[in-house]
Design an enzyme around this catalytic site. Structure first.
Site, mmCIF file in Angstrom:
data_model
loop_
_atom_site.group_PDB
_atom_site.id
_atom_site.type_symbol
_atom_site.label_atom_id
_atom_site.label_comp_id
_atom_site.label_asym_id
_atom_site.label_seq_id
_atom_site.Cartn_x
_atom_site.Cartn_y
_atom_site.Cartn_z
ATOM 1 N N SER A 7 -32.686 17.240 9.391
ATOM 2 C CA SER A 7 -31.270 16.983 9.624
ATOM 3 C C SER A 7 -30.862 17.599 10.953
ATOM 4 O O SER A 7 -30.965 18.815 11.150
ATOM 5 C CB SER A 7 -30.439 17.595 8.499
ATOM 6 O OG SER A 7 -29.089 17.669 8.902
ATOM 7 N N HIS A 32 -32.274 12.540 10.093
ATOM 8 C CA HIS A 32 -31.101 12.507 9.216
ATOM 9 C C HIS A 32 -29.877 12.931 10.034
ATOM 10 O O HIS A 32 -29.842 14.022 10.605
ATOM 11 C CB HIS A 32 -31.350 13.460 8.046
ATOM 12 C CG HIS A 32 -30.286 13.463 7.005
ATOM 13 N ND1 HIS A 32 -30.239 12.531 5.985
ATOM 14 C CD2 HIS A 32 -29.218 14.285 6.811
ATOM 15 C CE1 HIS A 32 -29.200 12.799 5.195
ATOM 16 N NE2 HIS A 32 -28.551 13.851 5.682
ATOM 17 N N ASP A 34 -25.875 13.574 9.977
ATOM 18 C CA ASP A 34 -24.753 13.862 9.083
ATOM 19 C C ASP A 34 -23.433 13.585 9.776
ATOM 20 O O ASP A 34 -23.043 14.308 10.696
ATOM 21 C CB ASP A 34 -24.820 15.328 8.644
ATOM 22 C CG ASP A 34 -25.987 15.589 7.713
ATOM 23 O OD1 ASP A 34 -25.996 15.007 6.617
ATOM 24 O OD2 ASP A 34 -26.891 16.349 8.096
ATOM 25 N N MET A 36 -19.513 13.599 9.553
ATOM 26 C CA MET A 36 -18.448 14.250 8.764
ATOM 27 C C MET A 36 -17.104 14.043 9.443
ATOM 28 O O MET A 36 -17.009 14.089 10.674
ATOM 29 C CB MET A 36 -18.731 15.744 8.659
ATOM 30 C CG MET A 36 -20.096 16.078 8.089
ATOM 31 S SD MET A 36 -20.245 17.851 7.815
ATOM 32 C CE MET A 36 -21.998 17.979 7.459
ATOM 33 N N HIS A 65 -26.040 9.639 7.137
ATOM 34 C CA HIS A 65 -25.397 10.110 5.904
ATOM 35 C C HIS A 65 -23.903 10.248 6.203
ATOM 36 O O HIS A 65 -23.474 11.192 6.868
ATOM 37 C CB HIS A 65 -26.041 11.454 5.534
ATOM 38 C CG HIS A 65 -25.447 12.120 4.338
ATOM 39 N ND1 HIS A 65 -25.705 13.429 4.005
ATOM 40 C CD2 HIS A 65 -24.602 11.658 3.382
ATOM 41 C CE1 HIS A 65 -25.055 13.755 2.903
ATOM 42 N NE2 HIS A 65 -24.360 12.696 2.515
ATOM 43 N N MET A 67 -20.404 11.208 5.426
ATOM 44 C CA MET A 67 -19.542 12.029 4.552
ATOM 45 C C MET A 67 -18.119 11.829 5.042
ATOM 46 O O MET A 67 -17.511 12.712 5.647
ATOM 47 C CB MET A 67 -19.982 13.498 4.622
ATOM 48 C CG MET A 67 -21.266 13.768 3.856
ATOM 49 S SD MET A 67 -22.088 15.281 4.364
ATOM 50 C CE MET A 67 -23.029 14.641 5.738
ATOM 51 N N MET A 136 -27.254 14.934 -3.847
ATOM 52 C CA MET A 136 -26.852 16.132 -3.101
ATOM 53 C C MET A 136 -27.163 17.370 -3.936
ATOM 54 O O MET A 136 -26.720 17.488 -5.079
ATOM 55 C CB MET A 136 -25.350 16.094 -2.797
ATOM 56 C CG MET A 136 -24.925 15.079 -1.756
ATOM 57 S SD MET A 136 -25.751 15.224 -0.155
ATOM 58 C CE MET A 136 -25.260 16.870 0.372
ATOM 59 N N GLY A 141 -21.135 19.133 3.469
ATOM 60 C CA GLY A 141 -20.247 19.678 4.495
ATOM 61 C C GLY A 141 -20.904 20.672 5.433
ATOM 62 O O GLY A 141 -20.529 20.745 6.601
ATOM 63 N N PHE A 142 -21.888 21.413 4.930
ATOM 64 C CA PHE A 142 -22.454 22.471 5.766
ATOM 65 C C PHE A 142 -23.949 22.619 5.506
ATOM 66 O O PHE A 142 -24.410 22.398 4.385
ATOM 67 C CB PHE A 142 -21.771 23.818 5.460
ATOM 68 C CG PHE A 142 -20.288 23.781 5.714
ATOM 69 C CD1 PHE A 142 -19.775 24.010 6.985
ATOM 70 C CD2 PHE A 142 -19.413 23.466 4.677
ATOM 71 C CE1 PHE A 142 -18.408 23.935 7.214
ATOM 72 C CE2 PHE A 142 -18.039 23.401 4.903
ATOM 73 C CZ PHE A 142 -17.532 23.633 6.179
ATOM 74 N N ASP A 174 -30.924 16.288 -0.642
ATOM 75 C CA ASP A 174 -30.349 16.875 0.578
ATOM 76 C C ASP A 174 -29.559 18.130 0.236
ATOM 77 O O ASP A 174 -28.605 18.071 -0.540
ATOM 78 C CB ASP A 174 -29.430 15.810 1.219
ATOM 79 C CG ASP A 174 -28.791 16.259 2.523
ATOM 80 O OD1 ASP A 174 -29.131 17.341 3.030
ATOM 81 O OD2 ASP A 174 -27.942 15.490 3.030
ATOM 82 N N GLY A 175 -29.966 19.241 0.859
ATOM 83 C CA GLY A 175 -29.217 20.481 0.727
ATOM 84 C C GLY A 175 -30.029 21.609 0.123
ATOM 85 O O GLY A 175 -30.477 21.513 -1.019
ATOM 86 N N GLY A 176 -30.242 22.647 0.933
ATOM 87 C CA GLY A 176 -30.938 23.831 0.421
ATOM 88 C C GLY A 176 -32.411 23.615 0.147
ATOM 89 O O GLY A 176 -33.001 24.313 -0.674
ATOM 90 N N GLY A 196 -32.427 20.852 6.973
ATOM 91 C CA GLY A 196 -31.743 21.211 8.217
ATOM 92 C C GLY A 196 -32.104 22.606 8.675
ATOM 93 O O GLY A 196 -32.980 22.801 9.519
ATOM 94 N N SER A 197 -31.456 23.598 8.088
ATOM 95 C CA SER A 197 -31.637 24.979 8.554
ATOM 96 C C SER A 197 -33.082 25.456 8.451
ATOM 97 O O SER A 197 -33.564 26.168 9.334
ATOM 98 C CB SER A 197 -30.706 25.920 7.788
ATOM 99 O OG SER A 197 -30.840 25.740 6.399
HETATM 100 C C1 DX5 Z 1 -24.905 18.928 4.211
HETATM 101 C C2 DX5 Z 1 -25.736 17.881 4.878
HETATM 102 C C3 DX5 Z 1 -27.149 18.224 5.029
HETATM 103 C C4 DX5 Z 1 -27.441 19.501 5.798
HETATM 104 C C5 DX5 Z 1 -28.548 20.136 5.039
HETATM 105 O O1 DX5 Z 1 -23.708 18.382 3.843
HETATM 106 O O2 DX5 Z 1 -25.655 16.649 4.191
HETATM 107 O O3 DX5 Z 1 -27.906 17.139 5.536
HETATM 108 O O4 DX5 Z 1 -27.828 19.326 7.124
HETATM 109 O O5 DX5 Z 1 -28.770 21.384 5.572
HETATM 110 P P1 DX5 Z 1 -29.702 22.433 4.840
HETATM 111 O O6 DX5 Z 1 -31.071 21.843 4.778
HETATM 112 O O7 DX5 Z 1 -29.625 23.642 5.737
HETATM 113 O O8 DX5 Z 1 -29.128 22.680 3.481
HETATM 114 ZN ZN ZN Z 2 -27.033 15.065 4.878
#
Ligand code: DX5
Ligand code: ZN
Length: 218
Positions: A7, A32, A34, A36, A65, A67, A136, A141-142, A174-176, A196-197
């Site tokens: 991401s 990916h 995002d 927003m 994606h 949002m 999700m 959002g983050f 997606d997420g964490g 992402g992170s």
């Molecule tokens: C959050 C996004 C994700 C985000 C995931 O709303 O949809 O795609 O980038 O980031 P990590 O992998 O750090 O949770």
């Molecule tokens: Zn995403």
């Protein structure tokens, strides 16, 4: 084959072309993106112009994606910008079935995302129109949020629904997600992992991606 989708939310946009090339060389299957709007989620990112620019330097499919509220207003524009997969949130439109069909008509793969609050049963009557389902595993959002454990069960439920109907629909999470839970989400049924992170924060995205790939291979 499990697909990995870094991401770009966590990427360094001063060096975006370089970072894209790095993750592509390391075997990224999708990028990916995002999108927003500060309304559907309490954060803002980018619109079609950035997607269009990224399209010019990216080789792999762009997994957009959305949002955003009223996604039906923007899918054509994102398709024109070069989105290959367009995923909107089930919670963001009263007409998910129509929108999935419309995205397919535009020539993109049509995806539908479920917030943590939305049960998999919501997919029952629309999944035959979907090329991708996104579960999700954080509230959208983050980046950098903690994985919500309930997502494992939702992945299992979504996998069962896809398989029971003999669908080719991809199941994305997606997420964490990171090295600590990549295997578990795959075991629960996910086939596309967004990260992402855990890919970009350490400053070595290629290594981070290859590390996860290696964990999934064993
Ligand atoms: C959050 C996004 C994700 C985000 C995931 O709303 O949809 O795609 O980038 O980031 P990590 O992998 O750090 O949770
Ligand atoms: Zn995403």
């Amino acid at each position: 084959m499990i697909k990995l989708a870094p991401s770009l939310l966590s990427a360094d946009f001063c060096r975006i072309a370089e970072q894209i090339a790095e993750v592509e060389r390391a075997g990224a299957d999708y990028l990916h993106l995002d999108v927003m709007d500060g309304r559907f989620v309490p954060n803002l990112t980018w619109g079609p112009k950035i997607v269009q620019d990224i399209r010019k330097c990216a080789k792999v499919p762009l997994d957009c994606h959305l949002m955003i509220v009223e996604p039906e207003k923007y899918v054509e524009e994102f398709r024109r910008a070069g989105a290959d997969i367009i995923t909107f949130h089930y919670e963001a439109t009263p007409h998910a079935h129509r929108l999935l069909t419309h995205i397919r008509e535009l020539g993109a793969k049509a995806g539908v995302a479920l917030d943590p609050q939305t049960p998999v049963a919501a997919l029952q009557d629309i999944i035959d129109q979907a090329d991708l389902v996104l579960i999700m595993s954080v509230n959208p959002g983050f980046s950098g949020q903690q994985f919500i454990e309930r997502a494992y069960e939702k992945l299992r439920e979504a996998r069962a629904l896809i398989d029971a109907n003999g669908l080719a629909c991809e199941l994305e999470v997606d997420g964490g997600i990171g090295p600590e839970n990549a295997r578990e989400v795959v075991e629960a049924g996910a086939r596309v992992l967004v990260m992402g992170s855990k890919i970009f924060d350490g400053g070595k995205p290629a290594e981070a991606l290859q590390h996860v790939r290696g964990l999934l291979a064993t």
